[in-house]
Design a protein around this motif. Structure first.
Motif, PDB file in Angstrom:
ATOM      1  N   ASP A   1     -57.953 -41.608-131.081  1.00 16.16           N
ATOM      2  CA  ASP A   1     -58.474 -40.238-130.952  1.00 16.16           C
ATOM      3  C   ASP A   1     -59.590 -40.159-129.911  1.00 16.16           C
ATOM      4  O   ASP A   1     -59.897 -39.079-129.411  1.00 16.16           O
TER       5      ASP A   1
ATOM      6  N   PRO B   1     -53.437 -27.176-129.733  1.00 18.43           N
ATOM      7  CA  PRO B   1     -52.875 -26.934-131.066  1.00 18.43           C
ATOM      8  C   PRO B   1     -52.709 -28.213-131.892  1.00 18.43           C
ATOM      9  O   PRO B   1     -52.712 -28.165-133.114  1.00 18.43           O
ATOM     10  N   GLU B   2     -52.608 -29.376-131.217  1.00 18.60           N
ATOM     11  CA  GLU B   2     -52.488 -30.637-131.947  1.00 18.60           C
ATOM     12  C   GLU B   2     -53.755 -30.952-132.734  1.00 18.60           C
ATOM     13  O   GLU B   2     -53.722 -31.764-133.664  1.00 18.60           O
ATOM     14  N   TYR B   3     -54.866 -30.335-132.364  1.00 21.87           N
ATOM     15  CA  TYR B   3     -56.122 -30.532-133.089  1.00 21.87           C
ATOM     16  C   TYR B   3     -56.262 -29.566-134.274  1.00 21.87           C
ATOM     17  O   TYR B   3     -57.256 -29.597-134.983  1.00 21.87           O
ATOM     18  N   GLN B   4     -55.296 -28.696-134.473  1.00 24.88           N
ATOM     19  CA  GLN B   4     -55.371 -27.693-135.541  1.00 24.88           C
ATOM     20  C   GLN B   4     -54.485 -28.086-136.722  1.00 24.88           C
ATOM     21  O   GLN B   4     -53.641 -27.318-137.167  1.00 24.88           O
ATOM     22  N   THR B   5     -54.719 -29.295-137.237  1.00 23.17           N
ATOM     23  CA  THR B   5     -53.950 -29.783-138.382  1.00 23.17           C
ATOM     24  C   THR B   5     -54.897 -30.219-139.486  1.00 23.17           C
ATOM     25  O   THR B   5     -56.074 -30.526-139.224  1.00 23.17           O
ATOM     26  N   GLU B   6     -54.388 -30.266-140.683  1.00 27.60           N
ATOM     27  CA  GLU B   6     -55.213 -30.722-141.817  1.00 27.60           C
ATOM     28  C   GLU B   6     -55.729 -32.138-141.584  1.00 27.60           C
ATOM     29  O   GLU B   6     -56.853 -32.461-141.952  1.00 27.60           O
ATOM     30  N   GLN B   7     -54.901 -32.984-140.976  1.00 26.49           N
ATOM     31  CA  GLN B   7     -55.289 -34.369-140.715  1.00 26.49           C
ATOM     32  C   GLN B   7     -56.506 -34.425-139.783  1.00 26.49           C
ATOM     33  O   GLN B   7     -57.449 -35.169-140.026  1.00 26.49           O
ATOM     34  N   ILE B   8     -56.490 -33.620-138.726  1.00 25.91           N
ATOM     35  CA  ILE B   8     -57.622 -33.600-137.787  1.00 25.91           C
ATOM     36  C   ILE B   8     -58.836 -32.944-138.436  1.00 25.91           C
ATOM     37  O   ILE B   8     -59.963 -33.428-138.292  1.00 25.91           O
ATOM     38  N   TYR B   9     -58.627 -31.853-139.160  1.00 26.71           N
ATOM     39  CA  TYR B   9     -59.759 -31.228-139.840  1.00 26.71           C
ATOM     40  C   TYR B   9     -60.440 -32.219-140.780  1.00 26.71           C
ATOM     41  O   TYR B   9     -61.664 -32.261-140.880  1.00 26.71           O
TER      42      TYR B   9
ATOM     43  N   PHE C   1     -60.913 -27.919-131.209  1.00 27.14           N
ATOM     44  CA  PHE C   1     -59.816 -27.294-131.958  1.00 27.14           C
ATOM     45  C   PHE C   1     -59.073 -26.221-131.167  1.00 27.14           C
ATOM     46  O   PHE C   1     -57.851 -26.164-131.187  1.00 27.14           O
TER      47      PHE C   1
END
Length: 169
Positions: free
Chosen positions: A112, A147-155, A143
């Protein structure tokens, strides 16, 4: 003409060379906000790299304008890119165990830590962050830029009240 990335690489390379030649980072003189341990090559305190606000501000700072799921409206976060911090400590692992002041912990893949990726923010809208405001340090991804940064995993990786990072193999 040099691009920002070439100049940045030259500066980081010189800093790493200097750190390697001195076998240590500059010591933290103020309140330690972040301690990095584990698979690292450069330290400034008994097997660890400790950073106060002044040392963090000494890195090239990056600003991210983004919305978050925890705040209202667009926020401006400023801090050091995770990639730059890992380069400065000579991180040699695959995973970062990020731990908050309350011992909450998340794993962040070293993959990351890319240019334009997450930062360790120490300012929000130009101000230092109190504990109540999720500070003093908060891992923030850009974010809104991807859009790849807008996931539950990244949050879940966006840990606030960051206190320490353990670099794991």
């Amino acid at each position: 003409m040099f691009t920002r990335q070439i100049v940045r690489s030259m500066v980081l390379g010189a800093a790493l060379f200097a750190a390697g030649a001195a076998a240590a980072l500059e010591p933290a003189e103020g309140e330690v906000l972040l301690t990095v341990t584990g698979a690292i090559a450069h330290t400034n305190a008994d097997g660890a790299a400790q950073f106060d606000l002044a040392l963090l501000e000494g890195f090239e700072t990056v600003a991210i304008e983004t919305t978050t799921i925890w705040t209202e409206g667009v926020q401006v976060f400023e801090g050091v890119e995770l990639a730059d911090l890992l380069a400065a400590v000579g991180a040699e692992g695959a995973t970062l165990r990020a731990i908050a002041l309350n011992d909450y912990a998340v794993d962040i893949p070293v993959a990351d830590a890319v240019e334009g990726g997450p930062i360790i923010a120490f300012l929000r809208n130009g101000e230092t962050m109190s504990l109540r405001e999720k500070g003093p340090l908060w891992v923030i991804y850009p974010f809104d830029s991807n859009p790849e940064y807008q996931t539950e995993q990244i949050y879940a990786r966006s840990i606030w009240q960051l206190d320490r990072i353990e670099v794991q193999p």
